[in-house]
Design a protein around this motif. Structure first.
Motif: not given
Ligand code: AMP
Length: 149
Positions: A10-11, A40, A112-113, A115-118, A125-128
């Motif tokens: 997930a990039a 995404v 996935a990470g 954390h990401g951009r958030h 992070g919320s995606t993770a």
């Molecule tokens: P977040 O929890 O949004 O801070 O992001 C955690 C991880 O989710 C990131 O390090 C990415 O691996 C994955 N991720 C977040 N946003 C996206 C995206 N738009 N598309 C694909 N992977 C994402």
């Protein structure tokens, strides 16, 4: 024993995305697994496109923002050496589309990470967080810490 056969990276192009990608590649090599990638798109307007649409990478459009995103994704995938058939650029909500595509393509590990951009303020992070709670397959949340200098 082949623990994983299909790994999904997930990039999000965030500051730490290279660390996450390197881990996904190392795991794919270790397990001789297929490596796919998903990004995404949730940051550009796509008025005529329904959530969950996989954007065809080979067909051009007159949407300048979309074409810029496509070029960025293709370049990123080329650099990582990911097979063109295993690249998914999807319009929608990251946590939903990552899980949906993983289910659809029999992915058995999502990388996935944490954390990401958030930002790094939260523990996860919320995606993770959502992937760890809702994905049907294994998930690795690569721990990304703020640089300590
Ligand atoms: P977040 O929890 O949004 O801070 O992001 C955690 C991880 O989710 C990131 O390090 C990415 O691996 C994955 N991720 C977040 N946003 C996206 C995206 N738009 N598309 C694909 N992977 C994402």
């Amino acid at each position: 024993m082949q623990y994983y056969q299909h790994i999904l990276l997930a990039a999000d192009y965030s500051e730490h995305a290279a660390t996450v990608a390197a881990k996904a590649q190392a795991l794919a090599n270790l397990y001789q697994a297929k490596l796919s990638i998903i990004h995404v798109l949730d940051n550009i307007p796509m008025p005529d496109t329904g959530y969950g649409t996989v954007i065809p990478l080979e067909a051009g459009s007159d949407n300048v923002l979309l074409e810029t995103e496509k070029a960025r994704f293709i370049l990123y995938c080329d650099r990582l050496g990911i097979d063109p058939a295993s690249r998914w650029l999807v319009w929608g909500v990251p946590k939903q589309e990552i899980i949906r595509l993983a289910n659809q393509h029999s992915v058995d590990l999502i990388v996935a990470g944490s954390h990401g951009r958030h930002g790094l303020a939260l523990l996860l992070g919320s995606t993770a967080n959502s992937l760890l709670h809702h994905a049907l397959c294994d998930v690795i949340a690569v721990r990304l810490l703020q640089d300590v200098t």
